[in-house]
Each structure stands twice: as structure tokens, then as C-alpha cells.
Design a protein around this motif. Sequence first.
Motif, mmCIF file in Angstrom:
data_model
loop_
_atom_site.group_PDB
_atom_site.id
_atom_site.type_symbol
_atom_site.label_atom_id
_atom_site.label_comp_id
_atom_site.label_asym_id
_atom_site.label_seq_id
_atom_site.Cartn_x
_atom_site.Cartn_y
_atom_site.Cartn_z
ATOM 1 N N ASP A 1 9.201 23.122 -15.264
ATOM 2 C CA ASP A 1 8.037 22.437 -15.067
ATOM 3 C C ASP A 1 7.586 21.357 -16.158
ATOM 4 N N GLY A 2 8.349 20.492 -16.393
ATOM 5 C CA GLY A 2 8.168 19.244 -17.339
ATOM 6 C C GLY A 2 8.126 19.774 -18.657
ATOM 7 N N VAL B 1 13.604 13.831 -34.361
ATOM 8 C CA VAL B 1 14.150 12.593 -33.769
ATOM 9 C C VAL B 1 14.387 13.249 -32.534
ATOM 10 N N LEU B 2 14.877 14.400 -32.035
ATOM 11 C CA LEU B 2 15.212 14.801 -30.755
ATOM 12 C C LEU B 2 13.976 15.131 -29.961
ATOM 13 N N VAL B 3 13.146 15.643 -30.572
ATOM 14 C CA VAL B 3 11.901 16.085 -30.080
ATOM 15 C C VAL B 3 10.986 14.667 -29.465
ATOM 16 N N GLN B 4 10.979 13.658 -30.250
ATOM 17 C CA GLN B 4 10.202 12.390 -30.348
ATOM 18 C C GLN B 4 10.833 11.703 -29.050
ATOM 19 N N VAL B 5 12.259 11.649 -29.039
ATOM 20 C CA VAL B 5 13.003 11.034 -28.000
ATOM 21 C C VAL B 5 12.784 11.744 -26.723
ATOM 22 N N ALA B 6 12.825 13.074 -26.448
ATOM 23 C CA ALA B 6 12.537 13.846 -25.305
ATOM 24 C C ALA B 6 10.989 13.593 -24.718
ATOM 25 N N ARG B 7 10.154 13.471 -25.783
ATOM 26 C CA ARG B 7 8.846 13.142 -25.232
ATOM 27 C C ARG B 7 8.665 11.559 -24.350
ATOM 28 N N THR B 8 9.578 10.728 -24.803
ATOM 29 C CA THR B 8 9.616 9.426 -24.112
ATOM 30 C C THR B 8 9.922 9.564 -22.482
ATOM 31 N N VAL B 9 10.641 10.536 -22.309
ATOM 32 C CA VAL B 9 11.490 10.828 -20.675
ATOM 33 C C VAL B 9 10.132 10.802 -19.927
ATOM 34 N N PRO B 10 10.173 9.992 -18.719
ATOM 35 C CA PRO B 10 9.063 10.122 -17.674
ATOM 36 C C PRO B 10 9.473 11.378 -16.919
ATOM 37 N N GLY B 11 8.214 12.192 -16.893
ATOM 38 C CA GLY B 11 8.231 13.509 -16.315
ATOM 39 C C GLY B 11 8.247 14.544 -17.573
ATOM 40 N N VAL B 12 8.338 14.151 -18.690
ATOM 41 C CA VAL B 12 8.165 15.411 -19.593
ATOM 42 C C VAL B 12 6.898 15.446 -19.948
ATOM 43 N N VAL B 13 6.361 16.835 -20.023
ATOM 44 C CA VAL B 13 4.817 17.002 -20.469
ATOM 45 C C VAL B 13 4.830 17.651 -21.743
ATOM 46 N N ASP B 14 5.983 18.442 -22.226
ATOM 47 C CA ASP B 14 5.722 19.116 -23.382
ATOM 48 C C ASP B 14 7.148 19.257 -23.872
ATOM 49 N N VAL B 15 7.366 19.376 -25.111
ATOM 50 C CA VAL B 15 8.724 19.835 -25.858
ATOM 51 C C VAL B 15 8.702 20.824 -26.883
ATOM 52 N N THR C 1 0.879 -1.239 -0.004
ATOM 53 C CA THR C 1 0.059 0.204 -0.060
ATOM 54 C C THR C 1 0.865 1.135 -0.112
ATOM 55 N N LEU C 2 0.675 2.011 -0.946
ATOM 56 C CA LEU C 2 1.398 3.361 -0.983
ATOM 57 C C LEU C 2 0.323 4.425 -0.839
ATOM 58 N N SER C 3 0.734 5.452 0.271
ATOM 59 C CA SER C 3 -0.190 6.386 0.536
ATOM 60 C C SER C 3 0.531 7.785 0.442
ATOM 61 N N GLY C 4 0.324 8.819 0.475
ATOM 62 C CA GLY C 4 0.719 10.226 0.715
ATOM 63 C C GLY C 4 1.007 10.858 -0.773
ATOM 64 N N ARG C 5 1.917 11.578 -0.762
ATOM 65 C CA ARG C 5 2.114 12.403 -1.932
ATOM 66 C C ARG C 5 3.801 12.363 -2.436
ATOM 67 N N VAL C 6 4.051 12.156 -3.785
ATOM 68 C CA VAL C 6 5.040 12.314 -4.107
ATOM 69 C C VAL C 6 5.630 13.540 -4.887
ATOM 70 N N GLY C 7 6.814 14.232 -4.701
ATOM 71 C CA GLY C 7 7.159 15.479 -5.263
ATOM 72 C C GLY C 7 7.218 15.310 -6.792
ATOM 73 N N GLU C 8 7.278 16.303 -7.588
ATOM 74 C CA GLU C 8 7.482 16.338 -8.975
ATOM 75 C C GLU C 8 9.082 15.664 -9.321
ATOM 76 N N ARG C 9 8.962 15.200 -10.324
ATOM 77 C CA ARG C 9 10.369 14.678 -10.731
ATOM 78 C C ARG C 9 11.403 15.744 -10.678
ATOM 79 N N SER C 10 12.451 15.724 -10.506
ATOM 80 C CA SER C 10 13.503 16.741 -10.475
ATOM 81 C C SER C 10 13.741 17.076 -11.840
ATOM 82 N N THR C 11 13.836 18.430 -12.505
ATOM 83 C CA THR C 11 14.421 18.747 -13.799
ATOM 84 C C THR C 11 15.607 18.329 -14.096
#
Length: 125
Positions: A77-78, A94-108, A38-48
Motif C-alpha cells: 500500500d505504498g 541514506v536508504l530511507v531517504q532514497v526510498a522516499r524519492t521513488v514515485p508511489g512511495v508514501v511512507d518508509v 485531455t485526460l479523464s477517468g481513473r488510474v490504478g495505483e502504481r504496482s508495488t
Amino acid sequence: MLRRDDAICDEIVDEVLGHTLRMTPGGVTVTVQEGFVTLSGRVGERSTVPIAQELRELFMTRLIPAGSAAVYVHVSDGTVHLNGTIPDPSLSDVLVQVARTVPGVVDVTARLDAEVPVRTVRDTG
């Protein structure tokens, strides 16, 4: 072989939250009872910082030939911002598509200019 509940808990905090997701586990309570997690609580955002470092390393070691480009990576901010010069215009997508695959990335966003090869013309006349 059955694993102890505390060993499962430690692995979740260290490996899953910390290493794999690169998230700060502070504020997260992990309980394991009879193998149920069981996981409960909040996690911080992934460090940039790790996102930018990961992309720089990936771009410069695997995607861009050494010495042929100057790509700057900034994350806020992601959103990944790519700026600089690349050797081939098709590399931008190619660089944009690769960047989009990284966890925590919301836009490029990308402002990448392709280098134009310099040609020497000789006068044969």
C-alpha cells in the motif's frame, strides 16, 4: 514540425502513464484535439512490484557494497519496509531517504541492523 494528435495520445499513454509513472492506464481516456490534451477517468495505483524491484536494484548496485549486506525490501500500500543487515549504521538514513524519492512511495519503515566488525585480539604475553 507539428505532431499528429494520435501520436501525442500514444506517447502520453505509453511513456507518461506506463513508463514514467508506472501506472496502469486502463480506465483513462486520452483525447488530443488540435494539440490540446485531455485526460479523464481513473488510474490504478502504481504496482508495488516495480517499486520493490527498483529499490533492490538501486540499493545493491549503487549504495551497498557487494556482499556486505542483506537488505530485504517489501512494499505494501505504498509503504516500503526495509529489513536486514547493513555494513554501516549511517547507511540506514541514506536508504530511507532514497526510498522516499521513488514515485508511489508514501511512507518508509526501516529495521536495519548494522554489522559489528569482528576484531581479533592476540595475546602478546
